[in-house]
Design a protein around this motif. Structure first.
Motif, PDB file in Angstrom:
ATOM      1  N   LYS A  28       0.856  -1.193   0.000  1.00  0.00           N
ATOM      2  CA  LYS A  28       0.000   0.000   0.000  1.00  0.00           C
ATOM      3  C   LYS A  28       0.882   1.231   0.000  1.00  0.00           C
ATOM      4  O   LYS A  28       1.918   1.258   0.670  1.00  0.00           O
ATOM      5  N   ARG A  39     -10.449   0.797  -9.720  1.00  0.00           N
ATOM      6  CA  ARG A  39      -9.332  -0.101  -9.997  1.00  0.00           C
ATOM      7  C   ARG A  39      -8.795   0.096 -11.419  1.00  0.00           C
ATOM      8  O   ARG A  39      -8.993  -0.759 -12.279  1.00  0.00           O
ATOM      9  N   THR A  64      -0.185  -2.829 -14.198  1.00  0.00           N
ATOM     10  CA  THR A  64      -0.713  -3.650 -13.114  1.00  0.00           C
ATOM     11  C   THR A  64      -1.934  -2.977 -12.514  1.00  0.00           C
ATOM     12  O   THR A  64      -2.050  -1.753 -12.523  1.00  0.00           O
ATOM     13  N   SER A  65      -2.831  -3.775 -12.006  1.00  0.00           N
ATOM     14  CA  SER A  65      -4.053  -3.265 -11.394  1.00  0.00           C
ATOM     15  C   SER A  65      -3.786  -2.848  -9.950  1.00  0.00           C
ATOM     16  O   SER A  65      -2.992  -3.478  -9.247  1.00  0.00           O
ATOM     17  N   GLY A  66      -4.441  -1.802  -9.528  1.00  0.00           N
ATOM     18  CA  GLY A  66      -4.372  -1.346  -8.146  1.00  0.00           C
ATOM     19  C   GLY A  66      -5.706  -0.745  -7.763  1.00  0.00           C
ATOM     20  O   GLY A  66      -6.487  -0.348  -8.629  1.00  0.00           O
ATOM     21  N   GLN A  67      -5.989  -0.697  -6.471  1.00  0.00           N
ATOM     22  CA  GLN A  67      -7.254  -0.145  -5.993  1.00  0.00           C
ATOM     23  C   GLN A  67      -7.019   1.155  -5.247  1.00  0.00           C
ATOM     24  O   GLN A  67      -6.238   1.196  -4.296  1.00  0.00           O
ATOM     25  N   ILE A 116      -3.262   3.722  -2.456  1.00  0.00           N
ATOM     26  CA  ILE A 116      -3.390   2.739  -3.527  1.00  0.00           C
ATOM     27  C   ILE A 116      -2.827   1.413  -3.037  1.00  0.00           C
ATOM     28  O   ILE A 116      -1.730   1.369  -2.483  1.00  0.00           O
ATOM     29  N   PHE A 161      -1.751  -2.523  -4.087  1.00  0.00           N
ATOM     30  CA  PHE A 161      -1.344  -3.424  -5.162  1.00  0.00           C
ATOM     31  C   PHE A 161      -1.131  -4.814  -4.564  1.00  0.00           C
ATOM     32  O   PHE A 161      -0.649  -4.931  -3.442  1.00  0.00           O
TER      33      PHE A 161
END
Length: 95
Positions: A3, A24, A35-38, A57, A59
């Motif tokens: 994070k 996301r 790459t995906s992250g929230q 964020i 990952f």
């Protein structure tokens, strides 16, 4: 999981609607890998086009963030070929 706190800017021209916590997008820290992250919003309920602010964020995997990932790393984010915004890592919260 990793994070970070990051300062991001959402471009006015690419995205027309705001997003909320839980968004996301795909992040690009290196030219050849996404790459995906929230994103979790820290200051507002919505993050609107043209706005800048600090967000958290998360990952799932550090290896997709590049070998030189650290505080000060810059990135872009979006959903397709064109980025919606850009950012900079301000703090690594959990590694």
């Amino acid at each position: 999981m990793i994070k970070i706190l990051a300062k991001i800017k959402l471009y006015k021209t690419e995205r027309k609607t705001p997003f909320k916590s839980g968004y996301r997008p795909l992040f690009n820290f290196t030219p050849d890998m996404k790459t995906s992250g929230q994103i979790t919003l820290k200051e507002n309920i919505d993050f609107c086009p043209g706005e800048e602010g600090i967000v958290e964020i998360a990952f799932l995997h550090r290896e997709f963030l590049g070998e030189k990932f650290d505080v000060g790393s810059k990135f872009t984010f979006g959903e397709g070929a064109l980025p919606f915004g850009e950012g900079e890592v301000r703090e690594i919260i959990f590694n």
